[in-house]
Structure formats: structure tokens, C-alpha cells
Enzyme design. Structure first.
Site, short mmCIF file in Angstrom:
data_model
loop_
_atom_site.label_atom_id
_atom_site.label_comp_id
_atom_site.label_asym_id
_atom_site.label_seq_id
_atom_site.Cartn_x
_atom_site.Cartn_y
_atom_site.Cartn_z
N ASP A 54 8.66 6.83 3.05
CA ASP A 54 7.42 6.16 3.45
C ASP A 54 6.83 5.41 2.27
OD1 ASP A 54 7.65 7.30 5.97
OD2 ASP A 54 6.35 9.01 5.47
N LYS A 55 6.03 4.41 2.55
CA LYS A 55 5.43 3.59 1.50
C LYS A 55 4.72 4.45 0.46
CE LYS A 55 2.07 -0.11 0.70
NZ LYS A 55 1.16 -1.12 1.32
#
Length: 290
Positions: free
Chosen positions: A131-132
Site C-alpha cells: 500500500d502507498k
């Protein structure tokens, strides 16, 4: 140009059979090889669909390289590299892939710039994603057939270990969260535990705790979107900084989740590879108080 040498113990067979079964070429990649029509055996151009190979033959092919990702000079922490693989430590806040809104600051941009600077004619083939706002190790294949070998069911040989800081203290020092995960009907982003979801299994162990917060080691058996975040929230211990799943932003402004260790069997050398990277400073500061 991609090159393979047929082992001297290999029986004569079609080039397709050798590349598909011995070298892990996907059917999609084989079709691209045929369409590109730049296929050579012992430096002689051949029709890939009709070609056969024998022991010690040299197979070479080229593919048209097209990418819409722009190489961008960005910081890049390389933790492991060989002729086939690259492993980097992605910082929190960076996307693995470009999007329509964020096109030049992603890990893909940084990797392609690194390749360009080192005169490597390679494309971007991540084996998995983070995930970012999750930091840590990302495994990248330098060639599509290596990505295929590491990504397909029976040969998915890598294990990811994470460290994360959660609210409270789980009741047990260690445990398995076995709960299916699916999309939340009211959101295109959020996931949730639901009986109609996909099988999801997460192992955890408490490493440090002061009762208010706990540092956990987490290992995945499956790789569902947001799996660790959803599972820990499900048992009542949201990751701090993960406001999407109920985590507090009081101590950190992104989820305190770091992919700290990667263990796998190398798809070419078949050696056991283990790569580790340090927890980022903002998480270290919180851990020092536990």
C-alpha cells in the site's frame, strides 16, 4: 535481448516446450515472442512456433519495449540485486505503480530511472505490491518470465514478514487470524471480514508492549488487499496511523506497518535468499517508548 542456454542434459524438444516448462515463460509472453518475430537459435533466425532445441543450444529473442512510465530521478534504497531480481525498501507515502493522478513520483518511476542510468534495457515487473503508506521491501523481477515464476500458484515461493504497531495488547502472545476478506459494499477502497470473501490467514506475535501499544511481527499465508490492516482491526487492535480502519493519528500520520523481511527460493539459482531492512525512524521513535 534475452538469452537462454539449453542444459546439456535436456532432451531435444520444441522451443515452446522448453521455454514454457523449463524457463517459466508464460503463455502471454510466448505469444509476444511469436508476434515480435525476433527469435534466434545459435544466432540463426528461426520461426519460434516451429523451432526445436537441443542440448547446449543458445536461444535469444527480443521484444518490443513500450512503457508509458517516465523515468524520474528519485531516492532509491536497494537492498538486494542480481541479474534477475531487484529488492528495494519503499518509503511510506510512495505508490508502487503510477495512477492517473500520480504519474512521476512512484516506485516504478524510480526503478526505470535506475535502469536507464545503468544502461539496463529492462521494464518494470513488480512481483507484489505494498500500500502507498506501508513501507518496506518490494521484490521486482527484471524479466517477465522471472515475475511469472514468482507469481504463479505452485511456484510462489516467497514469504513476507512485517512489523507493525497496534493499539492495545492482543489477548494472546501469538495467534492466527483466519477470517475471509472481501470488498466493503459501500466503498471501492475498503475491505472487510465477510463470509463471502476470499480465504485470508495472518499470523502474529507480540515483540514488545506497554499495554497501550504493541509491536507485532506479522506473517502472511495469503495476500489479500489490506489483509494485515483489516485483520488487526477485526480483532480490535487497529494499526496506529491507519485511520481508514480505526487507527489513531496521534503518534504517526500513516499506518505504522513495515515490510521488514523477505525470504524466498531464488527462481533461477534455487538458493535460499533472505533480505531484511530497518524499521523507519518514525516507527522506531514509538517503539523506543514501549
Amino acid at each position: 535481448m534475452t538469452t537462454f542456454i539449453v542444459p546439456h542434459t535436456t532432451a531435444p524438444q520444441s522451443a515452446k516446450e522448453f521455454l514454457r516448462q523449463k524457463e517459466g515463460i508464460s503463455l502471454n509472453l510466448w505469444r509476444k515472442i511469436k508476434q515480435n518475430d525476433e527469435f534466434y537459435i545459435n544466432h540463426k533466425k528461426e520461426n519460434p512456433g516451429l523451432a526445436t532445441v537441443s542440448p547446449d543450444d543458445e536461444i535469444c529473442y527480443t521484444l518490443a519495449q513500450h512503457s508509458t512510465i517516465e523515468p524520474t530521478p528519485l531516492p532509491l534504497e536497494i537492498c538486494y540485486e542480481d541479474d534477475y531480481l531487484l529488492i528495494v525498501n519503499k518509503p511510506a507515502g510512495q505508490l508502487v505503480h503510477p495512477t492517473t493522478k500520480e504519474r512521476q513520483t512512484t516506485l516504478a518511476n524510480a526503478i526505470l530511472y535506475y535502469y536507464k542510468q545503468n544502461n539496463l534495457q529492462l521494464m518494470y515487473h513488480p512481483v507484489h505490491r505494498l500500500d502507498k503508506n506501508t513501507s518496506g521491501l518490494v521484490l521486482i523481477a527484471k524479466m517477465p518470465q522471472i515475475q511469472h515464476l514468482l507469481s504463479t500458484g505452485s511456484t510462489k515461493l516467497f514469504k513476507r514478514t512485517y512489523q507493525t504497531i497496534v493499539a492495545g495488547r492482543p489477548a494472546n502472545d501469538s495467534g492466527l487470524i483466519n477470517a475471509p476478506i472481501g470488498r466493503k459494499p459501500t466503498s471501492i477502497i475498503e475491505r472487510m471480514v465477510t463470509a463471502s470473501g476470499q480465504i485470508a490467514r495472518t499470523h502474529y506475535k507480540i515483540l514488545q508492549t506497554n499495554g497501550t501499544y504493541s509491536l507485532l511481527k506479522v506473517e502472511l499465508e495469503t495476500g489479500r488487499t489490506h489483509q494485515i490492516r483489516v485483520h488487526l482491526a477485526y480483532i480490535g487492535h487497529s494499526i496506529i496511523g491507519d485511520d481508514l480502519y480505526g487507527g489513531s493519528l496521534d503518534l504517526i500520520n500513516h499506518q505504522a506497518l513495515h515490510a521488514s523481511k523477505l525470504t524466498f527460493i531464488h527462481p533461477v539459482t534455487h538458493k535460499n535468499i533472505t533480505v531484511v531492512c530497518d524499521i523507519p525512524l518514525d516507527m522506531q521513535r514509538i517503539i523506543s517508548t514501549l
